[in-house]
Design a protein around this motif. Structure first.
Motif, short mmCIF file in Angstrom:
data_model
loop_
_atom_site.label_atom_id
_atom_site.label_comp_id
_atom_site.label_asym_id
_atom_site.label_seq_id
_atom_site.Cartn_x
_atom_site.Cartn_y
_atom_site.Cartn_z
N GLU A 54 1.19 -0.29 -4.90
CA GLU A 54 2.28 -0.30 -5.87
C GLU A 54 2.87 -1.71 -5.97
O GLU A 54 2.95 -2.43 -4.98
CB GLU A 54 3.37 0.69 -5.45
CG GLU A 54 2.89 2.14 -5.45
CD GLU A 54 3.96 3.12 -5.01
OE1 GLU A 54 3.86 4.30 -5.39
OE2 GLU A 54 4.89 2.69 -4.30
N ALA A 77 -4.07 3.39 -2.72
CA ALA A 77 -3.30 2.96 -3.90
C ALA A 77 -2.32 1.88 -3.49
O ALA A 77 -1.80 1.87 -2.37
CB ALA A 77 -2.57 4.14 -4.53
N GLU A 116 -4.86 2.37 -8.27
CA GLU A 116 -5.58 3.30 -7.39
C GLU A 116 -7.04 2.85 -7.29
O GLU A 116 -7.71 2.65 -8.30
CB GLU A 116 -5.52 4.72 -7.97
CG GLU A 116 -6.28 5.74 -7.11
CD GLU A 116 -6.36 7.11 -7.77
OE1 GLU A 116 -7.04 7.97 -7.21
OE2 GLU A 116 -5.78 7.27 -8.86
N LYS A 135 0.83 -1.19 0.00
CA LYS A 135 0.00 0.00 0.00
C LYS A 135 0.87 1.24 0.00
O LYS A 135 1.84 1.35 0.79
CB LYS A 135 -0.91 0.00 1.23
CG LYS A 135 -1.91 1.16 1.26
CD LYS A 135 -2.82 1.09 2.48
CE LYS A 135 -3.76 2.27 2.51
NZ LYS A 135 -4.64 2.26 3.69
N ARG A 136 0.55 2.16 -0.89
CA ARG A 136 1.32 3.40 -0.98
C ARG A 136 1.13 4.21 0.31
O ARG A 136 0.02 4.37 0.81
CB ARG A 136 0.86 4.22 -2.18
CG ARG A 136 1.64 5.52 -2.38
CD ARG A 136 1.07 6.29 -3.54
NE ARG A 136 1.29 5.60 -4.81
CZ ARG A 136 0.63 5.88 -5.94
NH1 ARG A 136 -0.32 6.80 -5.93
NH2 ARG A 136 0.90 5.22 -7.04
#
Length: 360
Positions: free
Chosen positions: A117, A115, A130, A72-73
């Protein structure tokens, strides 16, 4: 008719955890759909049961690298995004950006605005997802996600750099070649699961069958995760079956017409091929019609009248599933249950990586 009518005791040790050493050397239980008579054979023996003029119709879809494991960003917490299907009409779309309906884990931490990654083998962020919104009327908390890549030329390249081929939940710790969960004739990546009846065919077997005069055609049905879903309702008619997209080209319609005219059999390779062909039947016109990525929620229960399919190559299915109901409709519940009892007693390998049935 009750859902429990399609239940059976499946010992865990009978669930195949890896594919057969040779695709067409797995076992094949041949069943006469009318009498229930059984024969134990090897899959490549299907050659002996097919005649010149018969037509095999298989699902050519390929499994996507749909399982994405990332972070998770902002927090770096582990997160998983599972791609279900591309979704259109939400705004910008390009070679590097697209919208997808997805499942996420952990669900509570991946709400709209979050979001995730995904990094490639070199440690670079190859892809980002996202979470944009909830999917309307979704049953499993599906989200709408915007996928984008900045470091790869296309989204497809980025997905292949970080994605994994998903396996059914009952296959544990398989670390072998993921290509063995793809059919040898698969083409476009459109599915979240494999059309597993087709896994038993090899290029050599297909060539031998064609040399014999057996025709071969393909349709496409985008297999969803709900193919593994167990029916929860005790009244199966209250079950809401999933929707999938399918394509039946005109060349397949023409090939089936030729086969029927010459007295040959249409042999569906897998339940997804059955659903495609039977969904393409126009009841009002009384004929098969070509379809181009149309939606189907065809639910085949005992009592259904088959209009296109004459014989079926299939695997052994999960208890209490819509697929158990479909194969029971193609023969009878009693014949299918007796066949499954025989298969388990004789130590057949069950489910996706397992052995085959040929219902004639």
């Amino acid at each position: 008719m009750r859902t429990s009518d399609f239940d059976y005791d499946l010992p865990e040790e009978r669930i195949a955890q890896e594919p057969a050493a040779e695709r067409d050397a797995c076992r094949m239980l041949v069943m006469d759909r009318a009498t229930g008579a059984l024969e134990d054979r090897i899959f490549r023996d299907i050659y002996d049961y097919l005649e010149p003029g018969d037509l095999l119709v298989a699902n050519e879809t390929r499994v996507m690298p749909a399982r994405l494991l990332g972070a998770k960003r902002g927090t770096g917490g582990a997160a998983e995004v599972f791609l279900l299907r591309e979704s259109f009409g939400h705004g910008e779309a390009s070679n590097t950006t697209a919208f997808w309906e997805v499942l996420v884990r952990p669900g509570k931490r991946l709400k709209p605005g979050a979001a995730v990654e995904f990094r490639d083998a070199a440690g670079n962020v190859a892809l980002a997802a996202e979470i944009v919104d909830w999917v309307e009327n979704a049953e499993k908390g599906e989200r709408l996600a915007r996928l984008a890549t900045e470091s790869y030329g296309t989204l497809d390249e980025a997905m292949h750099a970080v994605g994994h081929t998903p396996l059914p939940p009952y296959i544990k710790n398989y670390a072998g070649d993921e290509e063995l969960y793809q059919t040898v004739f698969s083409t476009r990546e459109k599915s979240a699961a494999a059309p597993t009846a087709g896994l038993h065919f090899t290029p050599e077997l297909i060539a031998r069958l064609k040399e014999k005069g057996v025709d071969w055609e393909t349709v496409e049905l985008e297999v969803g995760l709900d193919t593994f879903r167990i029916v929860d309702e005790e009244d199966p008619e209250k079950h809401r079956i999933h929707t999938e997209y399918y394509t039946v080209p005109q060349r397949v319609v023409d090939a089936i017409a030729r086969t029927k005219e010459c007295g040959g059999r249409v042999v569906a390779v897998g339940t997804t091929s059955v659903r495609s062909l039977e969904s393409a039947w126009d009841a009002q016109a009384g004929e098969l019609k070509a379809r181009d990525r149309e939606a189907t929620s065809l639910y085949i229960l005992p009592g259904y009248e088959f209009h296109v399919v004459d014989a079926l190559v299939t695997n052994f299915h999960v208890p209490r599933s819509t697929l158990m109901m479909l194969v029971s409709a193609f023969s009878t519940r009693e014949n299918i249950m007796a066949a499954y009892e025989h298969a388990i007693a004789d130590e057949y390998r069950m489910l996706s990586f397992g052995d085959a049935m040929f219902i004639v």
